[in-house]
Design an enzyme around this catalytic site. Structure first.
Site, short mmCIF file in Angstrom:
data_model
loop_
_atom_site.label_atom_id
_atom_site.label_comp_id
_atom_site.label_asym_id
_atom_site.label_seq_id
_atom_site.Cartn_x
_atom_site.Cartn_y
_atom_site.Cartn_z
N LYS A 191 -22.92 -59.36 102.68
CA LYS A 191 -23.47 -60.54 103.34
C LYS A 191 -23.71 -61.58 102.25
CE LYS A 191 -25.13 -62.68 106.97
NZ LYS A 191 -24.28 -63.12 108.10
N ASP A 251 -21.78 -45.59 112.47
CA ASP A 251 -22.10 -45.20 113.85
C ASP A 251 -21.27 -46.03 114.83
OD1 ASP A 251 -24.13 -43.43 113.00
OD2 ASP A 251 -25.43 -43.99 114.67
C1 IPM Z 1 -27.20 -41.03 108.54
C2 IPM Z 1 -28.57 -40.97 109.17
C3 IPM Z 1 -29.64 -41.01 108.08
C4 IPM Z 1 -29.46 -42.33 107.32
C5 IPM Z 1 -31.07 -40.85 108.60
C6 IPM Z 1 -31.27 -39.58 109.36
C7 IPM Z 1 -32.09 -40.97 107.49
O1 IPM Z 1 -28.70 -41.99 110.11
O2 IPM Z 1 -26.90 -40.15 107.70
O3 IPM Z 1 -26.41 -41.91 108.87
O4 IPM Z 1 -29.97 -43.37 107.76
O5 IPM Z 1 -28.81 -42.31 106.27
MG MG Z 2 -26.89 -43.05 110.46
#
Ligand code: IPM
Ligand code: MG
Length: 369
Positions: A191, A251
């Protein structure tokens, strides 16, 4: 090959999915005459309940003495109200820091058999094959100072996003090295139009690129990247980004493969490598035997590749996963729109273990011809 592996099942669906990953690893050991030794320890909410802390000393010591660590998932709503440094997640973050792996590799592929499970149109995701390289030990997750305070009578919270050039350089090198072995294209996501950390990020990545003239480098702002990843996923090869951006974008990218339950990860570059599925603890479905173990199983494949150099064994597991999906077997998260046969977590693990044996047999037969 002898491997001393520490398994941290953790919370929610973690124990169910790691059990299946271990089952597949045992099958691989069996087939090839390797000796894999497994030792289980608590972490996260499971450890808080047993010992009062999310990363007990005995767990950390065992991890530091292992060849690799395989983790399930961390997090439980039961402890949501605890301060950040006492939560189950703090156990994972301390573990990551102690093991020292700064490069988190998160491959995202589209599976032909699962095209219907993705909310994206199949012509958009077809053939997509992205490797996220997420910086894992810096940025907002670890930056100091951080905390809660009161400012003019109003509660105030603050975090620090901090990166040094050397932290950026070391993870950039991992990403360029990975790009050299793949499609030789690297997209760095930042960013830089707003953040100083991103300006340093962009400048440093551009300098590292000089040593990799065969890799085509481009830069994208994170907001644009978020859109391009799901509108033109086929365009990407390796995506390099900082800790929080990588958490969010990986994600998001899971929709390309059909489900978050499919994604695996490897954390490398430190004292001991750490392997964990990308998904969380999914407390809403925990204990029901319906979680998808394929992300955990694929993480076990990454373990064999990255820690042990067992490339054939790793590929056999990945092909085993594909074969089971091609045969139509589905956990509920990947069943939508694919017309497959609905099975349980343990059945999926068993089927992959059997498929791995078949794939290995076929590979041996092929080489014998
Ligand atoms: C991931 C998870 C972790 C992160 C959490 C559980 C702390 O979301 O491995 O992506 O944010 O890294
Ligand atoms: Mg994560």
């Amino acid at each position: 090959m002898k491997l001393n592996l520490v398994v941290l099942p953790g919370d929610g669906v973690g124990p169910e999915v790691t059990e299946q990953a271990v089952r597949v690893l045992r099958e691989v050991a069996n087939i090839h005459g390797h000796s894999f030794h497994f030792e289980e320890h608590p972490v996260g909410a499971a450890a808080i309940r047993r010992t009062g802390t999310p990363l007990p000393r005995a767990t950390l010591d065992a991890c530091l003495a292992a060849d690799a660590v395989l983790l399930g998932a961390i997090g439980s709503p039961e402890f949501d109200r605890l301060p950040a440094n006492q939560k189950p997640e703090a156990g994972l973050l301390c573990l990551r820091k102690a093991l020292g792996g700064f490069a988190n590799l998160r491959p995202v592929n589209s599976y032909a058999a699962l095209a219907g499970a993705s909310p994206l149109r199949s012509e958009i995701i077809k053939g997509a094959d992205i490797l996220f390289v997420r910086e894992l030990l810096g940025g907002l997750y670890f930056g100091e100072p951080r905390g809660l305070t009161s400012l003019n009578g109003s509660s105030t919270a603050f975090n620090t996003m901090r990166y040094s050039a050397s932290e950026i350089e070391r993870v950039a090198r991992v990403a360029f090295d990975a790009a050299m072995k793949r499609g030789r294209k690297l997209t760095s996501v930042d960013k830089a139009n707003v953040l100083e950390t991103s300006q340093l990020w962009r400048q440093t990545v551009t300098q590292v690129a000089v040593a990799y003239p065969q890799v085509e480098l481009d830069h994208l702002y994170v907001d644009a990247a978020a859109m391009h990843i799901i509108t033109k996923p086929q365009k990407f090869d390796v995506i390099l980004t900082e800790n929080l951006f990588g958490d969010i974008l990986s994600d998001e990218a899971a929709v390309i493969s059909g489900s978050l339950g499919m994604l695996a990860s490897a954390t490398v570059g430190g004292v001991v490598d750490l392997f964990e599925p990308v998904h969380g603890s999914a407390p809403d479905i925990a204990g029901q035997g319906i979680a998808n173990p394929l992300g955990a199983i694929a993480s076990a494949a990454m373990l064999l590749r990255h820690t042990a150099g067992l490339e054939d064994e790793a590929t056999d597991i990945e092909e085993g996963i594909r074969a089971v999906l091609d045969a139509g077997y589905r956990t509920p998260d990947i069943a939508r729109g694919t017309g497959g046969c609905l099975i349980r977590t343990a059945d999926m693990g068993q089927l992959v273990a059997e498929a791995v044996a078949d794939v290995t047999d076929r590979r041996h037969a092929y080489h014998a011809v």
